[in-house]
Design a protein around this motif. Sequence first.
Motif, short mmCIF file in Angstrom:
data_model
loop_
_atom_site.label_atom_id
_atom_site.label_comp_id
_atom_site.label_asym_id
_atom_site.label_seq_id
_atom_site.Cartn_x
_atom_site.Cartn_y
_atom_site.Cartn_z
N CYS A 1 62.42 36.77 38.32
CA CYS A 1 61.89 35.98 39.07
C CYS A 1 61.76 34.30 38.31
O CYS A 1 62.40 34.50 37.29
CB CYS A 1 60.30 37.16 38.76
SG CYS A 1 59.15 36.11 38.18
N SER B 1 59.81 33.80 35.99
CA SER B 1 59.42 33.61 34.79
C SER B 1 60.72 34.13 33.59
O SER B 1 61.27 34.08 32.64
CB SER B 1 58.39 34.90 34.33
OG SER B 1 58.88 36.29 34.54
N HIS C 1 61.73 42.70 35.90
CA HIS C 1 60.23 43.15 36.22
C HIS C 1 59.71 43.19 37.66
O HIS C 1 59.20 44.08 37.78
CB HIS C 1 59.31 43.00 35.28
CG HIS C 1 58.99 40.84 35.31
ND1 HIS C 1 59.58 40.49 35.50
CD2 HIS C 1 58.31 40.54 36.74
CE1 HIS C 1 58.79 39.31 35.78
NE2 HIS C 1 58.52 40.01 37.42
N GLU C 2 60.67 43.20 38.52
CA GLU C 2 60.56 43.33 40.30
C GLU C 2 61.79 44.36 40.33
O GLU C 2 62.34 44.04 41.33
CB GLU C 2 60.75 42.11 40.58
CG GLU C 2 60.19 40.96 40.45
CD GLU C 2 60.17 39.30 41.22
OE1 GLU C 2 61.36 39.57 41.56
OE2 GLU C 2 59.88 38.75 40.88
N GLU D 1 56.50 44.03 43.76
CA GLU D 1 55.60 43.60 42.50
C GLU D 1 55.41 41.68 42.90
O GLU D 1 54.93 41.88 42.87
CB GLU D 1 57.02 43.41 41.94
CG GLU D 1 57.09 43.07 39.86
CD GLU D 1 55.96 41.29 39.92
OE1 GLU D 1 55.03 41.22 38.83
OE2 GLU D 1 56.62 40.56 40.45
ZN ZN Z 1 57.55 37.70 38.40
#
Ligand code: ZN
Lengths: 354, 354, 354, 354
Positions: C41, C43, C66-67, C152
Amino acid sequence: MDPDNLSVVLHAKGDLRLEQRPIPEPGPDEVLLQMHSVGICGSDVHYWVHGRIGDFVLKEPMVLGHEASGRVVRVGTGVTHLKPGDRVAIEPGVPREMDEFFKSGHYNLSPSIFFCATPPDNGNLCRYYIHKASFCYRLPDNVTYEEGALIEPLSVGIHACRRAGITLGSLVLICGAGPIGLVSLLVAKAMGASQVVISDLSADRLAKAKELGADILLPVKREDLPEEMAKRVESMLGGMPHVSIECTGVESSIQTAIYATRSGGVVVLVGLGASMTTVPLLNAAVREVDIRGVFRYCNTWPTAIAMLASKRVNVKPLVTHRFPLEQAVQAFETTRQGLGVKVMLKCDKNDQNP
Amino acid sequence: MDPDNLSVVLHAKGDLRLEQRPIPEPGPDEVLLQMHSVGICGSDVHYWVHGRIGDFVLKEPMVLGHEASGRVVRVGTGVTHLKPGDRVAIEPGVPREMDEFFKSGHYNLSPSIFFCATPPDNGNLCRYYIHKASFCYRLPDNVTYEEGALIEPLSVGIHACRRAGITLGSLVLICGAGPIGLVSLLVAKAMGASQVVISDLSADRLAKAKELGADILLPVKREDLPEEMAKRVESMLGGMPHVSIECTGVESSIQTAIYATRSGGVVVLVGLGASMTTVPLLNAAVREVDIRGVFRYCNTWPTAIAMLASKRVNVKPLVTHRFPLEQAVQAFETTRQGLGVKVMLKCDKNDQNP
Amino acid sequence: MDPDNLSVVLHAKGDLRLEQRPIPEPGPDEVLLQMHSVGICGSDVHYWVHGRIGDFVLKEPMVLGHEASGRVVRVGTGVTHLKPGDRVAIEPGVPREMDEFFKSGHYNLSPSIFFCATPPDNGNLCRYYIHKASFCYRLPDNVTYEEGALIEPLSVGIHACRRAGITLGSLVLICGAGPIGLVSLLVAKAMGASQVVISDLSADRLAKAKELGADILLPVKREDLPEEMAKRVESMLGGMPHVSIECTGVESSIQTAIYATRSGGVVVLVGLGASMTTVPLLNAAVREVDIRGVFRYCNTWPTAIAMLASKRVNVKPLVTHRFPLEQAVQAFETTRQGLGVKVMLKCDKNDQNP
Amino acid sequence: MDPDNLSVVLHAKGDLRLEQRPIPEPGPDEVLLQMHSVGICGSDVHYWVHGRIGDFVLKEPMVLGHEASGRVVRVGTGVTHLKPGDRVAIEPGVPREMDEFFKSGHYNLSPSIFFCATPPDNGNLCRYYIHKASFCYRLPDNVTYEEGALIEPLSVGIHACRRAGITLGSLVLICGAGPIGLVSLLVAKAMGASQVVISDLSADRLAKAKELGADILLPVKREDLPEEMAKRVESMLGGMPHVSIECTGVESSIQTAIYATRSGGVVVLVGLGASMTTVPLLNAAVREVDIRGVFRYCNTWPTAIAMLASKRVNVKPLVTHRFPLEQAVQAFETTRQGLGVKVMLKCDKNDQNP
Ligand SMILES: [Zn+2]
Ligand SMILES: NC(=O)c1ccc[n+]([C@@H]2O[C@H](COP(=O)([O-])OP(=O)(O)OC[C@H]3O[C@@H](n4cnc5c(N)ncnc54)[C@H](O)[C@@H]3O)[C@@H](O)[C@H]2O)c1
Ligand SMILES: NC(=O)c1ccc[n+]([C@@H]2O[C@H](COP(=O)([O-])OP(=O)(O)OC[C@H]3O[C@@H](n4cnc5c(N)ncnc54)[C@H](O)[C@@H]3O)[C@@H](O)[C@H]2O)c1
Ligand SMILES: NC(=O)c1ccc[n+]([C@@H]2O[C@H](COP(=O)([O-])OP(=O)(O)OC[C@H]3O[C@@H](n4cnc5c(N)ncnc54)[C@H](O)[C@@H]3O)[C@@H](O)[C@H]2O)c1
Ligand SMILES: NC(=O)c1ccc[n+]([C@@H]2O[C@H](COP(=O)([O-])OP(=O)(O)OC[C@H]3O[C@@H](n4cnc5c(N)ncnc54)[C@H](O)[C@@H]3O)[C@@H](O)[C@H]2O)c1
Ligand SMILES: [Zn+2]
Ligand SMILES: [Zn+2]
Ligand SMILES: [Zn+2]
């Protein structure tokens, strides 16, 4: 302008006549339309056969028809957004008063609303017809007149799906695969429903539903028990539906819809049945399954046109029969016998295309 | 800590006993509470008299009581927002699973929810009780324990009025002036209803409603016809109510609520009656009168505390009887006979104040 | 179980390392997962390059990612809805407290929420990872691990389109055709938007948007004036958009979104830009154009799975690059350079399929 | 009928004249009213002083006044719900077209709306005035003419509080205690707000707010920092407000409103300030604090009348000055100087009562 204004007039229960009527003059905020395509609705046939629907009783001759599109012939002095030649779809319900319902955006609930082919208001199954200009909507070139006429039943589906709160990923049960169940199916899918199961007594109607995109078919027999049907719906969908749209009006089907719907979900009542109904209201109440009715529609024409123009909804397969206006009685008879889905009357002698 | 944990235990239909139970130890996310005031609810009495409510059947002894407040005695290791000495009101329903209902803010609909005094879950009519800390809410100094206990029935009213969409200027019909009808009345007024008419069979209950702020009283007789009652409501209010809150569960009263409600309005079903109900569903459907159930409540305690602390709702007049915990059977008998409105049991031997 | 738990750990700004970490043990309500596919991502890259995002500052080493999706290896003692072998998608945000936000269904706003790869919480770019079981969702057989990981970013699009109130016939402007703009496009169409215009500085990104179903492309140059862009949007769509979804965070693009949106419509702010922004708030206010932010998502996984399983949304074309976990730094570099759309890391040595 | 139709006419910036105008004849759907009480609004004074508000520029002489009530003198041929002698409050905005905004219940957003005393539409600061009958609302006997006139500013408060979603237990911040802040305060309390804090630069205005029911006063100095003000609001209320209603239009106050509002809450912009505003949009976005404008009102008159008739809202203390119509210039001067709250002009020579 050809003075022929052949009109389909219901004189009394069972007494449907084709007769000439004068061509009316549009008032300042009205338009005169040359009618092109008009679908026959179950309610038109119901007036023909029974002379009434609930409290609406035919008392004097009335022109039938309310699923309609046509071409603007003349515009009233105050009309600015339409001009002769424009192809338009007609919203048949026009509020007469600026009452609380109209002002708050629910003009369909206004008790004094004008509505085509609801006694005593005349419909538009004729050659020439005047209507309030602000309830005529211009059709883009890539939307046919018949699609324009089908916006009326489609609007019932739009209003039903809006009232149902259908959204991305909704699991949906639709009870009944008549014209109204089918348009609800089309709209539910377009609004993001991930799975739609549709029920009917008739295998033919279910086959049509399949053709129109139903994910799962649920054949019903009259003796089926509502609680068992509800369990079958759950197992077919892999979960209880968030929304059930009842389009039969039959008591046992309403019961199925209530039992089937997920806690916190919505049952929408589109089908119109008996005045008193016995239902598992306690079951609905303690699971907070909301029960919401549908009375026609409001604010649906622009939405429908946007969906048709962008080809995101295809209503064309709904039309199974076409008749020239002159053969209206035969067309009504076809609908009465439940043949096909939607019967179209072609009102323009010079253009009988879709 | 006094080892006395006198508890009101229902052993079987009709078999209510006062007995000692061990004082439990709070888990990491729990608190041990010394109970102060516990109201008796119709459902407590119903379990006593019938041993069941619908599908919830008493199978082993169960402590009754779920309208409660108390003082924190000990906190679990993970509890940070409460400390010993805090006065708290107890929300009796605590979801056990992070299921779709909890995650989307409707934890009252979670099928596996823990609920005080609903078999097999114990209630809090006792001296010492443990509860999930996150469902205990600190009371400000100016809110009494009894007000804290009354948040439970008040919450039913809050949830009902929220589901009803009551707002500024709403005209409201409340059917039934029992405790639930009365809290709905209080909440409806606090949410901006301009006129509330409330119905009941009993003149005493209507008098209490008047005292609590009802604008119009509607005495009902069993033989009254729903459609006529609906017309009386309209003429009393000078217009049909936007919202009807049904708090009796009686079929004829539900019918009245439907006929009475304005097109586009809402009927909320709080009263729980028979499993099948015969209602004018067609009338509701074509006027788009929504029918919405209420199952307990969610997210109401903070709201209720805010309203009580700011003195915008006064529930104190609801308490008509008080008994020390030791006289629980007599207290239950009082409720069973329908005397007064709310009977409070005082669980703290050293503090029997409101 | 292979003791290899290679993990992508950010030690400090610019210091990204591949290192072995111990395989953790799941607690009672947790599951141990063998990771399969994890998307990178913006981020993740931002933490790598800047060591912080706003108030979230990297203070000690943190696993990124986090995905993600993976396979259940072991379940905690209290876990009932999952079992070893289940393929799951992971919702990275898990509320820690039952606070007002969680109880009311907006757990994404809970200030104490755990969130993968937001300091100090570890992410799941590794071989083995434990997560709260109730925030792992079983994937049907016809949904791939990569689709599972893409839920996500897709969730951001779902939450944005829900907040926007997109519905049947909506005209939509999406500003920015990065991964977030593209998922918003997919969701908007699936929710019934009839026409979506999407803007970007980059012709490549617009081309990708076209491939994914954008109706109209709006190439933007940095010097374009917001009011003029708004007029172009209106003329392209044949009407002002009902909804604008801003996915760039750039001030001029936010201004365009406000000017462009129809009176009574909604601007959704997904893009995150500077802390102070100069905008035509008066224009928005007097036309009642609502401005609504988006912070991640809540209640989106089940919806996304339903849409993917029913093939109503196709996220597969978003994946443009794949790297084995061992080449994580190279993968991050690819994302940093803005190549392609979504880069996937393949964490399972024995299965590098989509 | 007395031929005197003294009217307050603005000829140009700074050029306010009292002059005779002919008494008009009502059209079929109009009524002729004998004006009774008309409040002076900040906008009336603004036109007088500046000759314009934003894009609305005075180009030819215009009668001022839009906060008005009067008595029906003559009704048009199509008017059925009013008759001579009826006392009515006047809603000054009347939609001219049945466009999408009107049909969907947001007629205030209709771009072609008629609005009293907004160029080029004449207001009603005169002796005799005609208005669309459906936008005149009958006053019950227990509501005075002045209360009827005050429904106009009250409506701004109703619309603002509705847009804010104020409900039972809301904590509310109102920025600015001018007439609009004060009516918002009255409405917020009536809708169930438990605590309202109100800010202003002026101690006098805060004192008036206290008199009208404000729970907490927040004196502001021009140099106060928005983030610090927000913290003070939180500590005063014991929690962040769910809703902030901005009634100053001042940039720093808008910033305060955003910082102050609870995550998931709403900032309503009523105050109209500069065309570009610098605000912490990122802060609002990531906390999902919605920003919603207010443009006048719709569907508020019946609500306001219900609240006034039931004595649930008391607007009478807002009137601080009264002048006969003949002294209009002096009355305008009083408002210009910011003396008092609401200045009333009494238009009926024979009845100067409230
Ligand atoms: Zn993300
Ligand atoms: N509320 C409104 O505004 C509105 C508008 C239009 C139509 N309607 C009503 O909607 C209903 C449907 O209209 P239509 O034109 O599609 O009618 P239709 O009669 O053509 O279709 C009804 C379908 O329901 C099926 N059906 C009957 N019993 C069933 C059962 N127990 N389970 C499943 N299916 C069953 C029938 O086989 C039939 O195919 C009618 O009641 C009509 O009056 C309401
Ligand atoms: N849905 C929920 O979550 C929930 C929660 C609590 C209570 N309840 C239900 O709410 C209902 C009310 O609870 P309560 O504690 O106030 O009960 P209650 O029995 O004390 O009050 C009911 C009142 O209704 C009156 N009544 C009976 N028939 C009537 C009629 N035809 N018209 C008008 N009034 C009539 C009775 O005289 C009585 O005063 C019960 O059915 C209860 O089970 C539901
Ligand atoms: N609110 C949330 O919860 C959330 C979640 C994820 C991402 N985000 C934010 O969403 C935004 C988009 O994320 P992304 O991963 O797609 O980022 P990205 O940087 O890949 O995409 C942004 C796109 O915007 C384009 N762009 C830049 N200026 C533009 C302009 N003036 N007009 C039109 N297009 C312009 C860029 O060319 C780029 O293609 C970022 O700001 C990110 O921080 C927010
Ligand atoms: N949106 C609409 O439809 C609508 C309708 C009516 C009025 N308005 C606007 O609402 C606003 C208020 O109207 P009014 O008639 O009450 O105006 P007003 O000028 O009488 O009142 C504004 C108040 O705000 C106070 N104030 C100024 N700066 C402040 C600050 N930084 N913090 C706190 N208070 C501050 C002033 O002291 C004054 O008391 C005006 O901007 C007006 O244009 C909007
Ligand atoms: Zn029809
Ligand atoms: Zn109870
Ligand atoms: Zn004004």
